[in-house]
Design a protein around this motif. Structure first.
Motif, PDB file in Angstrom:
ATOM      1  N   THR A  98       0.843  -1.197   0.000  1.00  0.00           N
ATOM      2  CA  THR A  98       0.000   0.000   0.000  1.00  0.00           C
ATOM      3  C   THR A  98       0.882   1.252   0.000  1.00  0.00           C
ATOM      4  N   PHE A  99       0.490   2.238  -0.780  1.00  0.00           N
ATOM      5  CA  PHE A  99       1.256   3.487  -0.862  1.00  0.00           C
ATOM      6  C   PHE A  99       1.469   4.073   0.520  1.00  0.00           C
ATOM      7  N   SER A 158       3.072   7.463   2.249  1.00  0.00           N
ATOM      8  CA  SER A 158       3.537   8.824   1.957  1.00  0.00           C
ATOM      9  C   SER A 158       4.871   9.151   2.620  1.00  0.00           C
ATOM     10  N   TYR A 192      -3.129   1.903  -4.241  1.00  0.00           N
ATOM     11  CA  TYR A 192      -3.672   3.155  -3.703  1.00  0.00           C
ATOM     12  C   TYR A 192      -5.177   3.136  -3.886  1.00  0.00           C
ATOM     13  N   GLU A 193      -5.891   3.185  -2.764  1.00  0.00           N
ATOM     14  CA  GLU A 193      -7.362   3.153  -2.763  1.00  0.00           C
ATOM     15  C   GLU A 193      -7.884   1.962  -3.578  1.00  0.00           C
ATOM     16  N   TYR A 225      -1.039   0.791  -9.143  1.00  0.00           N
ATOM     17  CA  TYR A 225      -0.399   1.848  -9.914  1.00  0.00           C
ATOM     18  C   TYR A 225       1.098   1.561 -10.042  1.00  0.00           C
ATOM     19  N   TRP A 275       0.368  11.699  -2.199  1.00  0.00           N
ATOM     20  CA  TRP A 275       0.077  11.040  -3.479  1.00  0.00           C
ATOM     21  C   TRP A 275      -0.069  12.067  -4.586  1.00  0.00           C
ATOM     22  N   SER A 296      -1.100  11.986  -8.564  1.00  0.00           N
ATOM     23  CA  SER A 296      -1.601  11.140  -9.638  1.00  0.00           C
ATOM     24  C   SER A 296      -0.859  11.328 -10.953  1.00  0.00           C
TER      25      SER A 296
END
Length: 218
Positions: free
Chosen positions: A152-153, A155, A167-168, A172, A183, A185
């Protein structure tokens, strides 16, 4: 994988490997490719080790060791597993082992007794027969696949171009280096498991390469 073996060569490779494995008398006996609906409706201890390649997505039912409700992708291998348990019995002398359905231990294997009367020199066993399907190899549930290939990303962590994150709930891949921070995009492109695997694949095997692989089994 999408193109590691071309369709023309797939059958030859699978059948060749299956034939070799079967000839070795190993634990698994490849029985071919079937749809989930066409898996045997009744399985017995004599079928232990039978291996089927399921050609469509499916959800397990009560026939599976994994329990009902597990989702698997097309291409999953399913084996027959014998979970039967045996318990030593103490005859009183008047039983018919064959009628009772008792077993004997012969050369390390339990076999149904053919005795019609108790032999005091033998040990007999009763059985609780339990035979189920067992998933022998696959990717289970999309969420589990994501967890296998990406984290999971975070930060607080930096990332480099090519790193893959979740991510969510979406996969990605970074298209540029990312310094620790929020994040962004614009720094990523959405991707899929198929795209990630395909990108790492070699070209399809040639017929000569398939034959070379089979030769290694001899």
């Amino acid at each position: 994988m999408a193109n590691f073996v071309s369709n023309d060569n797939m059958t030859a490779l699978m059948n060749g490997i299956a034939t070799k494995f079967n000839s070795l008398g190993g634990a698994w006996k490849f029985r071919g490719s079937v749809t989930f609906a066409n898996l045997p409706s009744t399985i017995t201890p004599a079928m232990a080790g039978y291996l089927y390649n399921v050609t469509n997505d499916f959800t397990t039912d009560a026939r599976f060791i994994e329990g009902a409700g597990k989702k698997y992708k097309a291409g999953t291998n399913v084996a027959v597993a014998d979970l039967t348990t045996y318990s030593e019995v103490t005859p009183v002398g008047s039983e018919n082992p064959t009628t009772e359905g008792w077993y004997e231990l012969v050369n390390g294997k339990y076999v149904l007794s053919a005795d019609t009367e108790v032999d005091s020199e033998k040990t007999y066993y009763s059985a609780v027969v339990d035979v189920k399907f067992d998933v022998a190899g696959s990717f289970e549930d999309l969420e589990n696949v994501y967890d296998m290939i990406a984290g999971t990303f975070d930060s607080t962590q930096p990332y480099t171009a090519g790193d893959v994150v979740i991510y969510e709930g979406t996969l990605y891949k970074f298209n540029t280096d990312h310094a620790a921070g929020a994040w962004d995009s614009t720094e990523v492109d959405s991707t899929t498991v198929t795209e990630l695997v395909t990108a790492a694949e070699p070209d399809s095997l040639t017929t000569a390469q398939v034959n070379a692989l089979l030769a290694l089994l001899d």
